[in-house]
Design a protein around this motif. Structure first.
Motif, PDB file in Angstrom:
ATOM      1  N   SER A  90      50.572  67.863  65.325  1.00  0.00           N
ATOM      2  CA  SER A  90      51.963  67.335  65.126  1.00  0.00           C
ATOM      3  C   SER A  90      52.414  67.031  63.553  1.00  0.00           C
ATOM      4  O   SER A  90      53.435  67.622  63.096  1.00  0.00           O
ATOM      5  CB  SER A  90      52.332  66.176  65.844  1.00  0.00           C
ATOM      6  N   SER A  91      51.472  66.539  62.856  1.00  0.00           N
ATOM      7  CA  SER A  91      51.937  66.469  61.428  1.00  0.00           C
ATOM      8  C   SER A  91      52.011  67.662  60.620  1.00  0.00           C
ATOM      9  O   SER A  91      52.787  67.580  59.841  1.00  0.00           O
ATOM     10  CB  SER A  91      50.822  65.277  60.754  1.00  0.00           C
ATOM     11  N   TYR A  92      50.947  68.478  60.875  1.00  0.00           N
ATOM     12  CA  TYR A  92      51.151  69.978  60.442  1.00  0.00           C
ATOM     13  C   TYR A  92      52.376  70.685  60.568  1.00  0.00           C
ATOM     14  O   TYR A  92      53.073  71.052  59.679  1.00  0.00           O
ATOM     15  CB  TYR A  92      49.942  70.608  60.976  1.00  0.00           C
ATOM     16  N   ARG A  93      52.977  70.760  61.745  1.00  0.00           N
ATOM     17  CA  ARG A  93      54.255  71.380  62.221  1.00  0.00           C
ATOM     18  C   ARG A  93      55.251  70.546  61.539  1.00  0.00           C
ATOM     19  O   ARG A  93      56.108  71.288  61.003  1.00  0.00           O
ATOM     20  CB  ARG A  93      54.146  71.121  63.702  1.00  0.00           C
ATOM     21  N   VAL A  94      55.234  69.443  61.538  1.00  0.00           N
ATOM     22  CA  VAL A  94      56.458  68.604  60.872  1.00  0.00           C
ATOM     23  C   VAL A  94      56.608  68.896  59.557  1.00  0.00           C
ATOM     24  O   VAL A  94      57.670  69.269  59.168  1.00  0.00           O
ATOM     25  CB  VAL A  94      56.459  67.148  61.185  1.00  0.00           C
ATOM     26  N   LEU A  95      55.401  68.573  58.724  1.00  0.00           N
ATOM     27  CA  LEU A  95      55.481  68.983  57.251  1.00  0.00           C
ATOM     28  C   LEU A  95      55.861  70.238  57.076  1.00  0.00           C
ATOM     29  O   LEU A  95      56.461  70.668  56.020  1.00  0.00           O
ATOM     30  CB  LEU A  95      54.055  68.482  56.634  1.00  0.00           C
ATOM     31  N   LEU A  96      55.206  71.300  57.701  1.00  0.00           N
ATOM     32  CA  LEU A  96      55.530  72.663  57.475  1.00  0.00           C
ATOM     33  C   LEU A  96      56.900  72.857  57.489  1.00  0.00           C
ATOM     34  O   LEU A  96      57.703  73.491  56.549  1.00  0.00           O
ATOM     35  CB  LEU A  96      54.479  73.528  58.036  1.00  0.00           C
ATOM     36  N   GLY A  97      57.497  72.825  58.737  1.00  0.00           N
ATOM     37  CA  GLY A  97      58.992  72.977  58.830  1.00  0.00           C
ATOM     38  C   GLY A  97      59.951  72.185  57.956  1.00  0.00           C
ATOM     39  O   GLY A  97      60.760  72.600  57.555  1.00  0.00           O
ATOM     40  N   TRP A  98      59.606  71.033  57.796  1.00  0.00           N
ATOM     41  CA  TRP A  98      60.492  70.028  56.958  1.00  0.00           C
ATOM     42  C   TRP A  98      60.431  70.396  55.456  1.00  0.00           C
ATOM     43  O   TRP A  98      61.474  70.684  55.064  1.00  0.00           O
ATOM     44  CB  TRP A  98      59.923  68.585  56.969  1.00  0.00           C
ATOM     45  N   THR A  99      59.341  70.956  54.857  1.00  0.00           N
ATOM     46  CA  THR A  99      59.022  71.181  53.703  1.00  0.00           C
ATOM     47  C   THR A  99      59.867  72.726  53.400  1.00  0.00           C
ATOM     48  O   THR A  99      60.591  73.036  52.587  1.00  0.00           O
ATOM     49  CB  THR A  99      57.519  71.720  53.229  1.00  0.00           C
ATOM     50  N   LEU A 100      59.754  73.558  54.286  1.00  0.00           N
ATOM     51  CA  LEU A 100      60.352  75.151  54.277  1.00  0.00           C
ATOM     52  C   LEU A 100      61.736  74.870  54.477  1.00  0.00           C
ATOM     53  O   LEU A 100      62.770  75.232  53.536  1.00  0.00           O
ATOM     54  CB  LEU A 100      59.794  75.906  55.344  1.00  0.00           C
ATOM     55  N   GLY A 101      62.373  73.935  55.358  1.00  0.00           N
ATOM     56  CA  GLY A 101      63.961  73.674  55.616  1.00  0.00           C
ATOM     57  C   GLY A 101      64.405  73.049  54.383  1.00  0.00           C
ATOM     58  O   GLY A 101      65.548  73.389  54.045  1.00  0.00           O
ATOM     59  N   SER A 102      63.522  72.127  53.735  1.00  0.00           N
ATOM     60  CA  SER A 102      64.474  71.498  52.523  1.00  0.00           C
ATOM     61  C   SER A 102      64.306  72.399  51.370  1.00  0.00           C
ATOM     62  O   SER A 102      65.338  72.595  50.699  1.00  0.00           O
ATOM     63  CB  SER A 102      63.271  70.313  52.104  1.00  0.00           C
ATOM     64  N   LEU A 103      63.373  73.134  51.357  1.00  0.00           N
ATOM     65  CA  LEU A 103      63.284  74.240  50.115  1.00  0.00           C
ATOM     66  C   LEU A 103      64.402  75.233  50.300  1.00  0.00           C
ATOM     67  O   LEU A 103      64.983  75.559  49.032  1.00  0.00           O
ATOM     68  CB  LEU A 103      61.887  75.017  49.911  1.00  0.00           C
ATOM     69  N   LEU A 104      64.762  75.655  51.346  1.00  0.00           N
ATOM     70  CA  LEU A 104      65.741  76.724  51.676  1.00  0.00           C
ATOM     71  C   LEU A 104      67.167  75.999  51.609  1.00  0.00           C
ATOM     72  O   LEU A 104      68.202  76.544  51.202  1.00  0.00           O
ATOM     73  CB  LEU A 104      65.844  77.324  52.948  1.00  0.00           C
ATOM     74  N   ALA A 105      67.093  74.734  51.990  1.00  0.00           N
ATOM     75  CA  ALA A 105      68.546  74.004  52.111  1.00  0.00           C
ATOM     76  C   ALA A 105      69.037  73.689  50.581  1.00  0.00           C
ATOM     77  O   ALA A 105      70.374  73.783  50.530  1.00  0.00           O
ATOM     78  CB  ALA A 105      68.376  72.765  52.983  1.00  0.00           C
ATOM     79  N   ILE A 106      68.372  73.255  49.775  1.00  0.00           N
ATOM     80  CA  ILE A 106      68.645  72.745  48.652  1.00  0.00           C
ATOM     81  C   ILE A 106      69.552  73.936  47.848  1.00  0.00           C
ATOM     82  O   ILE A 106      70.819  73.576  47.374  1.00  0.00           O
ATOM     83  CB  ILE A 106      67.848  72.268  47.593  1.00  0.00           C
ATOM     84  N   PRO A 107      69.081  74.968  47.540  1.00  0.00           N
ATOM     85  CA  PRO A 107      69.734  75.975  46.775  1.00  0.00           C
ATOM     86  C   PRO A 107      71.062  76.497  47.425  1.00  0.00           C
ATOM     87  O   PRO A 107      72.170  76.646  47.011  1.00  0.00           O
ATOM     88  CB  PRO A 107      68.983  77.466  46.645  1.00  0.00           C
ATOM     89  N   VAL A 108      71.110  76.530  48.997  1.00  0.00           N
ATOM     90  CA  VAL A 108      71.991  76.797  49.652  1.00  0.00           C
ATOM     91  C   VAL A 108      73.285  75.810  49.668  1.00  0.00           C
ATOM     92  O   VAL A 108      74.393  76.169  49.542  1.00  0.00           O
ATOM     93  CB  VAL A 108      71.827  77.180  50.984  1.00  0.00           C
ATOM     94  N   GLY A 109      72.810  74.441  49.591  1.00  0.00           N
ATOM     95  CA  GLY A 109      73.658  73.734  49.333  1.00  0.00           C
ATOM     96  C   GLY A 109      74.448  73.586  48.180  1.00  0.00           C
ATOM     97  O   GLY A 109      75.577  73.168  47.977  1.00  0.00           O
ATOM     98  N   LEU A 110      73.792  73.802  46.905  1.00  0.00           N
ATOM     99  CA  LEU A 110      74.098  73.895  45.670  1.00  0.00           C
ATOM    100  C   LEU A 110      75.231  75.086  45.520  1.00  0.00           C
ATOM    101  O   LEU A 110      76.286  74.937  44.762  1.00  0.00           O
ATOM    102  CB  LEU A 110      72.945  73.992  44.627  1.00  0.00           C
ATOM    103  N   VAL A 111      74.711  76.239  46.116  1.00  0.00           N
ATOM    104  CA  VAL A 111      75.808  77.446  46.099  1.00  0.00           C
ATOM    105  C   VAL A 111      76.999  77.049  46.837  1.00  0.00           C
ATOM    106  O   VAL A 111      78.075  77.553  46.240  1.00  0.00           O
ATOM    107  CB  VAL A 111      74.984  78.402  46.439  1.00  0.00           C
ATOM    108  N   ILE A 112      76.890  76.637  48.051  1.00  0.00           N
ATOM    109  CA  ILE A 112      78.123  76.149  48.642  1.00  0.00           C
ATOM    110  C   ILE A 112      79.033  75.154  48.003  1.00  0.00           C
ATOM    111  O   ILE A 112      80.298  75.277  48.089  1.00  0.00           O
ATOM    112  CB  ILE A 112      77.706  75.976  50.224  1.00  0.00           C
ATOM    113  N   GLY A 113      78.598  74.358  47.475  1.00  0.00           N
ATOM    114  CA  GLY A 113      79.202  73.588  46.792  1.00  0.00           C
ATOM    115  C   GLY A 113      79.864  73.725  45.345  1.00  0.00           C
ATOM    116  O   GLY A 113      80.841  73.565  45.046  1.00  0.00           O
ATOM    117  N   LYS A 114      79.046  74.634  44.835  1.00  0.00           N
ATOM    118  CA  LYS A 114      79.544  75.237  43.559  1.00  0.00           C
ATOM    119  C   LYS A 114      80.621  76.317  43.866  1.00  0.00           C
ATOM    120  O   LYS A 114      81.576  76.203  42.936  1.00  0.00           O
ATOM    121  CB  LYS A 114      78.360  75.681  42.684  1.00  0.00           C
TER     122      LYS A 114
END
Length: 288
Positions: A90-114
């Motif tokens: 369970s920890s492996y699944r959570v950490l992997l999905g959470w890390t990938l989601g955060s790495l994708l979301a941050i640049p997308v949020g910056l582009v949408i906001g800018k």
């Protein structure tokens, strides 16, 4: 005898000033703030365990197992290695999905906001899709990605993505316009404004979104493991009903809470250590 000579030979001593640290050190042991906090926390947990034990006597171990029976059930699962294996999965699944989601979301949020043109189209979609809980997509993701690890990781990625995007977007929009104008007046390009003005000002919002997404990720993986998995803490909780082992269910719930607590504290400590210069306070900012 000359009394003035004797007086002159006596050394003149002055008491050191009493500082806050000195006053705290002179306090009795039981009056120190950290001791009071520790004692209150210990009393709270003791009262909770006693209440739990009392309710288990009222409702019976089949409905509500007490702390002792739950500990025995946890020992059984630890002895055969099942519990640690499920926690690791369970920890492996959570950490992997959470890390990938955060790495994708941050640049997308910056582009949408800018970029205001992109924000005009993306913001209504984000406000629509964020109200659909991740659990609602479990069946659809199973059809698209199969019953393996991919569907579960993508589900957690989805649970993380929109929370971090919205927090990052909020941070970009919260940047003071005077800072951007000052940077432009000094000849900074748009890329330099993003790199040196917008991103540093948005880091606390990003970090808050990442921590919030961690809780949603745990909820998503438990739902996925209950429906389509033969491993993990969610599977343990769901499968225990077949054997009428409510003590195993409580073991799974306790493990889930500990996993989330430890992960959140670890992220908070890392944020305080690595991102303090950007205004990230971690857990210390929550103390009063």
């Amino acid at each position: 005898m000359n009394t003035n000579a004797i007086t002159a030979k006596k050394p003149i001593t002055t008491k050191p000033p009493i500082t806050a640290a000195t006053a705290s050190a002179r306090k009795p042991f039981i009056r120190k703030p950290w001791f009071k906090k520790t004692l209150l926390t210990l009393l709270f947990w003791i009262a909770g365990l006693l209440l739990w034990h009392g309710l288990s006597l009222v409702y019976g171990p089949e409905i509500l197992p007490g702390p002792i029976l739950t500990a025995q059930g946890g020992y059984e699962l630890l002895a055969d290695g099942t519990l640690l294996h499920y926690i690791g999965i369970s920890s492996y699944r959570v950490l992997l999905g959470w890390t990938l989601g955060s790495l994708l979301a941050i640049p997308v949020g910056l582009v949408i906001g800018k970029v205001s043109a992109i924000r005009a189209f993306a913001e209504p979609f984000l406000n629509f899709i964020r109200f659909i809980p991740p659990i609602a997509f479990i069946t659809l993701f199973l059809v698209w990605f199969g019953i393996g690890e991919t569907s579960k990781v993508v589900l957690i990625l989805y649970a993380t993505f929109f929370i971090v995007v919205l927090n990052t977007l909020t941070g970009v929009l919260a940047v003071e316009e005077d800072k951007i104008r000052s940077a432009r007046s000094m000849g900074a390009s748009e890329w330099q404004i993003v790199l040196h003005v917008i991103i540093p000002s948005t880091v606390p919002y990003m970090f808050t979104g990442i921590r919030l997404a961690m809780g949603t990720s745990f909820m998503a993986i438990i739902g996925a493991e209950m429906i389509a998995s033969n491993e993990g803490v969610g599977y343990l909780i769901w499968n225990s009903r077949l054997f009428f082992r409510t003590d195993w269910i409580f073991v799974g719930l306790i493990c889930l809470g500990l996993m989330g607590f430890i992960t959140d504290r670890a992220v908070a400590v890392l944020g305080r250590k690595l991102l303090a210069r950007y205004g990230v306070a971690g857990t210390s900012g929550l103390r009063r």
